[in-house]
Design a protein around this motif. Structure first.
Motif, PDB file in Angstrom:
ATOM      1  N   UNK A 158       0.834  -1.211   0.000  1.00  0.00           N
ATOM      2  CA  UNK A 158       0.000   0.000   0.000  1.00  0.00           C
ATOM      3  C   UNK A 158       0.866   1.258   0.000  1.00  0.00           C
ATOM      4  N   UNK A 159       1.921   1.230   0.816  1.00  0.00           N
ATOM      5  CA  UNK A 159       2.763   2.428   0.877  1.00  0.00           C
ATOM      6  C   UNK A 159       3.452   2.672  -0.461  1.00  0.00           C
ATOM      7  N   UNK A 160       3.853   1.598  -1.109  1.00  0.00           N
ATOM      8  CA  UNK A 160       4.482   1.730  -2.424  1.00  0.00           C
ATOM      9  C   UNK A 160       3.516   2.391  -3.423  1.00  0.00           C
ATOM     10  N   UNK A 161       2.250   1.929  -3.410  1.00  0.00           N
ATOM     11  CA  UNK A 161       1.285   2.492  -4.363  1.00  0.00           C
ATOM     12  C   UNK A 161       0.865   3.901  -3.943  1.00  0.00           C
ATOM     13  N   UNK A 162       0.687   4.115  -2.646  1.00  0.00           N
ATOM     14  CA  UNK A 162       0.338   5.460  -2.178  1.00  0.00           C
ATOM     15  C   UNK A 162       1.392   6.470  -2.640  1.00  0.00           C
ATOM     16  N   UNK A 163       2.653   6.102  -2.488  1.00  0.00           N
ATOM     17  CA  UNK A 163       3.753   6.989  -2.867  1.00  0.00           C
ATOM     18  C   UNK A 163       3.885   7.103  -4.391  1.00  0.00           C
ATOM     19  N   UNK A 164       3.605   6.020  -5.109  1.00  0.00           N
ATOM     20  CA  UNK A 164       3.728   6.041  -6.571  1.00  0.00           C
ATOM     21  C   UNK A 164       2.610   6.847  -7.208  1.00  0.00           C
ATOM     22  N   UNK A 165       1.370   6.636  -6.733  1.00  0.00           N
ATOM     23  CA  UNK A 165       0.213   7.317  -7.323  1.00  0.00           C
ATOM     24  C   UNK A 165       0.131   8.756  -6.808  1.00  0.00           C
ATOM     25  N   UNK A 166       0.393   8.934  -5.516  1.00  0.00           N
ATOM     26  CA  UNK A 166       0.512  10.286  -4.969  1.00  0.00           C
ATOM     27  C   UNK A 166      -0.777  10.981  -4.588  1.00  0.00           C
ATOM     28  N   UNK A 167      -1.868  10.227  -4.402  1.00  0.00           N
ATOM     29  CA  UNK A 167      -3.153  10.864  -4.064  1.00  0.00           C
ATOM     30  C   UNK A 167      -3.269  11.105  -2.554  1.00  0.00           C
ATOM     31  N   UNK A 168      -2.219  11.693  -1.975  1.00  0.00           N
ATOM     32  CA  UNK A 168      -2.123  11.797  -0.512  1.00  0.00           C
ATOM     33  C   UNK A 168      -2.936  12.968   0.051  1.00  0.00           C
ATOM     34  N   UNK A 169      -3.203  12.885   1.349  1.00  0.00           N
ATOM     35  CA  UNK A 169      -3.913  13.946   2.057  1.00  0.00           C
ATOM     36  C   UNK A 169      -2.905  14.983   2.567  1.00  0.00           C
ATOM     37  N   UNK A 170      -3.279  16.263   2.468  1.00  0.00           N
ATOM     38  CA  UNK A 170      -2.410  17.341   2.944  1.00  0.00           C
ATOM     39  C   UNK A 170      -2.395  17.417   4.462  1.00  0.00           C
ATOM     40  N   UNK A 171      -1.377  18.100   5.026  1.00  0.00           N
ATOM     41  CA  UNK A 171      -1.230  18.157   6.483  1.00  0.00           C
ATOM     42  C   UNK A 171      -2.390  18.871   7.195  1.00  0.00           C
ATOM     43  N   UNK A 172      -2.917  19.906   6.592  1.00  0.00           N
ATOM     44  CA  UNK A 172      -3.995  20.644   7.262  1.00  0.00           C
ATOM     45  C   UNK A 172      -5.249  19.771   7.381  1.00  0.00           C
ATOM     46  N   UNK A 173      -5.590  19.097   6.276  1.00  0.00           N
ATOM     47  CA  UNK A 173      -6.756  18.218   6.296  1.00  0.00           C
ATOM     48  C   UNK A 173      -6.531  17.015   7.221  1.00  0.00           C
ATOM     49  N   UNK A 174      -5.285  16.552   7.296  1.00  0.00           N
ATOM     50  CA  UNK A 174      -4.966  15.450   8.211  1.00  0.00           C
ATOM     51  C   UNK A 174      -5.259  15.885   9.647  1.00  0.00           C
ATOM     52  N   UNK A 175      -4.878  17.106   9.955  1.00  0.00           N
ATOM     53  CA  UNK A 175      -5.098  17.648  11.309  1.00  0.00           C
ATOM     54  C   UNK A 175      -6.594  17.769  11.599  1.00  0.00           C
ATOM     55  N   UNK A 176      -7.353  18.231  10.611  1.00  0.00           N
ATOM     56  CA  UNK A 176      -8.807  18.350  10.805  1.00  0.00           C
ATOM     57  C   UNK A 176      -9.431  16.991  11.124  1.00  0.00           C
ATOM     58  N   UNK A 177      -8.952  15.937  10.451  1.00  0.00           N
ATOM     59  CA  UNK A 177      -9.498  14.604  10.729  1.00  0.00           C
ATOM     60  C   UNK A 177      -9.152  14.153  12.143  1.00  0.00           C
ATOM     61  N   UNK A 178      -7.937  14.458  12.589  1.00  0.00           N
ATOM     62  CA  UNK A 178      -7.565  14.062  13.958  1.00  0.00           C
ATOM     63  C   UNK A 178      -8.439  14.791  14.968  1.00  0.00           C
ATOM     64  N   UNK A 179      -8.757  16.039  14.675  1.00  0.00           N
ATOM     65  CA  UNK A 179      -9.646  16.774  15.573  1.00  0.00           C
ATOM     66  C   UNK A 179     -11.031  16.138  15.562  1.00  0.00           C
ATOM     67  N   UNK A 180     -11.494  15.756  14.353  1.00  0.00           N
ATOM     68  CA  UNK A 180     -12.796  15.113  14.250  1.00  0.00           C
ATOM     69  C   UNK A 180     -12.853  13.813  15.048  1.00  0.00           C
ATOM     70  N   UNK A 181     -11.788  13.024  14.957  1.00  0.00           N
ATOM     71  CA  UNK A 181     -11.774  11.707  15.607  1.00  0.00           C
ATOM     72  C   UNK A 181     -11.940  11.821  17.119  1.00  0.00           C
ATOM     73  N   UNK A 182     -11.420  12.898  17.697  1.00  0.00           N
ATOM     74  CA  UNK A 182     -11.512  13.025  19.168  1.00  0.00           C
ATOM     75  C   UNK A 182     -12.961  13.001  19.663  1.00  0.00           C
ATOM     76  N   UNK A 183     -13.891  13.493  18.862  1.00  0.00           N
ATOM     77  CA  UNK A 183     -15.302  13.508  19.300  1.00  0.00           C
ATOM     78  C   UNK A 183     -16.144  12.470  18.553  1.00  0.00           C
ATOM     79  N   UNK A 184     -15.487  11.578  17.815  1.00  0.00           N
ATOM     80  CA  UNK A 184     -16.247  10.594  17.032  1.00  0.00           C
ATOM     81  C   UNK A 184     -17.179   9.765  17.922  1.00  0.00           C
ATOM     82  N   UNK A 185     -16.670   9.311  19.060  1.00  0.00           N
ATOM     83  CA  UNK A 185     -17.485   8.498  19.970  1.00  0.00           C
ATOM     84  C   UNK A 185     -18.697   9.268  20.471  1.00  0.00           C
ATOM     85  N   UNK A 186     -18.466  10.473  20.949  1.00  0.00           N
ATOM     86  CA  UNK A 186     -19.560  11.314  21.451  1.00  0.00           C
ATOM     87  C   UNK A 186     -20.590  11.573  20.368  1.00  0.00           C
ATOM     88  N   UNK A 187     -20.083  11.914  19.179  1.00  0.00           N
ATOM     89  CA  UNK A 187     -21.001  12.227  18.078  1.00  0.00           C
ATOM     90  C   UNK A 187     -21.829  11.006  17.701  1.00  0.00           C
TER      91      UNK A 187
END
Ligand SMILES: *Cc1c(COP(=O)(O)O)cnc(C)c1O
Length: 377
Positions: free
Chosen positions: A219-248
């Motif tokens: 997977x890492x080989x293809x992720x790096x080869x294809x390059x459809x990666x998530x940017x750092x800002x959006x990655x951070x937003x998801x981590x913030x979302x996950x903190x309240x996933x259970x509550x939500x």
């Protein structure tokens, strides 16, 4: 660690170096090397970025997998997973699958000779019957969109093992809070993180988790080869979302149960699709393999006219594609999410013009019910 604690403390959730309790946004593309070819774990942000990596570790932890991968959208995640396969390979897939996945397989991957068959995966015998000598994977969505059909993941795992197939599960609707397919034998779990994981209608993203080091390397080989990666800002937003996933998810499910009960008692509603209802065909399996039934519900009002009226009159349900956010959304699959599926195929699947889909949010359930009541009048 119990599930709700995991949402706050699972994976990498803080910064070792500074003690920051939120992972910093490493807005960076490249990294200083100490000598040519000697780096400190990061060399270029397509290959790896510390903020994205923290998210990837977090989702791997939530799904009880070996490694996680973050992408620019759910479709980018699905595309990358499909690239594990070769031309001439064959995939058996859930028939009322997400419209974008259907389009990807029938209009894009078909040109690369990746073959597929759609079956009602809620009937294991049909899955078994669709397997050919070229089949390499089972691709399952459970619950499905928008009819909330349930596929028995344990059974799929048995079939996959017997025929030496990869078991891939789109876990978007259930979320890792309610359902962990890897524990039931899946090899790859994926998400449109745009939905519940982000949870606030403010980011488009996809996540993948795998169950072995061998798959992680591929997977890492293809992720790096294809390059459809998530940017750092959006990655951070998801981590913030996950903190309240259970509550939500707890709040969303409580609201959804109330709405389901209201719809059951309404004379203009002919059928309701919600796995939490005891008369739902997949209720027993859903109860076995998930700890909750989620916040998606669909129901039939019998005609396109009444559907239009409901859409016109609702105040708290926003007419929009997507799902899984704090605000309640309403949609008509036949005209929106599933418009790319031919009409005959839609009717075959039960996606009629009178079918309304709700993604229930965290508002007060009494307001939501009053809103539906006046809209149906
Ligand atoms: C939305 C969705 C996708 C696609 O994800 P995007 O983030 O929109 O690219 C895939 N599967 C399911 C079940 C979805 O709901």
């Amino acid at each position: 660690m119990r599930n709700r604690t995991k949402m706050v403390h699972g994976g990498i959730t803080s910064d070792e170096q500074t003690g920051a309790v939120s992972v910093p946004i490493y807005q960076v593309s490249t990294y200083k090397q100490d000598a040519a070819g000697k780096h400190r774990g990061y060399e270029y942000s397509r290959t790896g970025n510390p903020t994205r990596y923290a998210l990837e570790e977090t989702i791997a932890n939530l799904e009880n997998g070996v490694a996680g991968f973050a992408f620019g959208s759910g479709m980018a995640a699905i595309t990358t997973v499909m690239m594990l396969l070769d031309a001439e390979d064959h995939v058996v897939m859930t028939d009322d699958i997400y419209g974008g996945t259907y389009r990807l397989m029938t209009k894009v991957f078909n040109r690369f000779k990746l073959d597929h068959t759609y079956v009602d995966t809620s009937v294991p015998e049909k899955v078994e019957a669709a397997i050919t000598p070229k089949t390499r994977a089972l691709y399952i969505e459970t619950p499905t969109n928008p009819l909330l059909k349930i596929t028995d993941l344990q059974k799929m795992s048995e079939i996959a093992k017997k025929h030496d197939l990869l078991l891939i599960v789109d876990n978007t609707f259930a979320t890792p809070y309610w359902q962990q397919p890897i524990d039931l034998g899946a090899n790859i779990v994926l998400h449109s993180a745009t939905k519940y994981i982000g949870g606030h209608s403010d980011v488009v993203a996809g996540l993948v988790v795998v169950d072995s080091i061998e798959l992680a390397e591929k997977m890492h080989f293809i992720q790096n080869s294809v390059g459809a990666v998530l940017g750092p800002h959006d990655s951070w937003l998801l981590m913030r979302g996950i903190k309240t996933l259970g509550l939500r998810m707890e709040a969303i499910e409580e609201n959804t149960r109330s709405i389901a009960a209201f719809l059951q008692s309404h004379h203009k509603v002919s059928s309701i699709h919600y796995p939490g209802l005891t008369d739902h065909r997949g209720h027993d399996i859903a109860k076995q393999q998930s700890s909750g039934f989620g916040g998606m519900i669909s129901f039939d009002v019998g005609s396109g006219e009444l559907t239009d009226q409901v859409l016109q009159k609702v105040k708290y349900f926003t007419l929009a594609e997507s799902l899984g956010a704090v605000e309640s959304l309403i949609s008509v699959p036949a005209k929106m999410t599933h418009a790319s599926i031919p009409k005959e195929r839609r009717e075959e699947l039960g996606i009629t013009d009178g079918l309304i889909r709700l993604s229930v949010g965290i508002e007060d359930s009494e307001d939501l019910i009053e809103d539906l009541e006046q809209a149906l009048e």
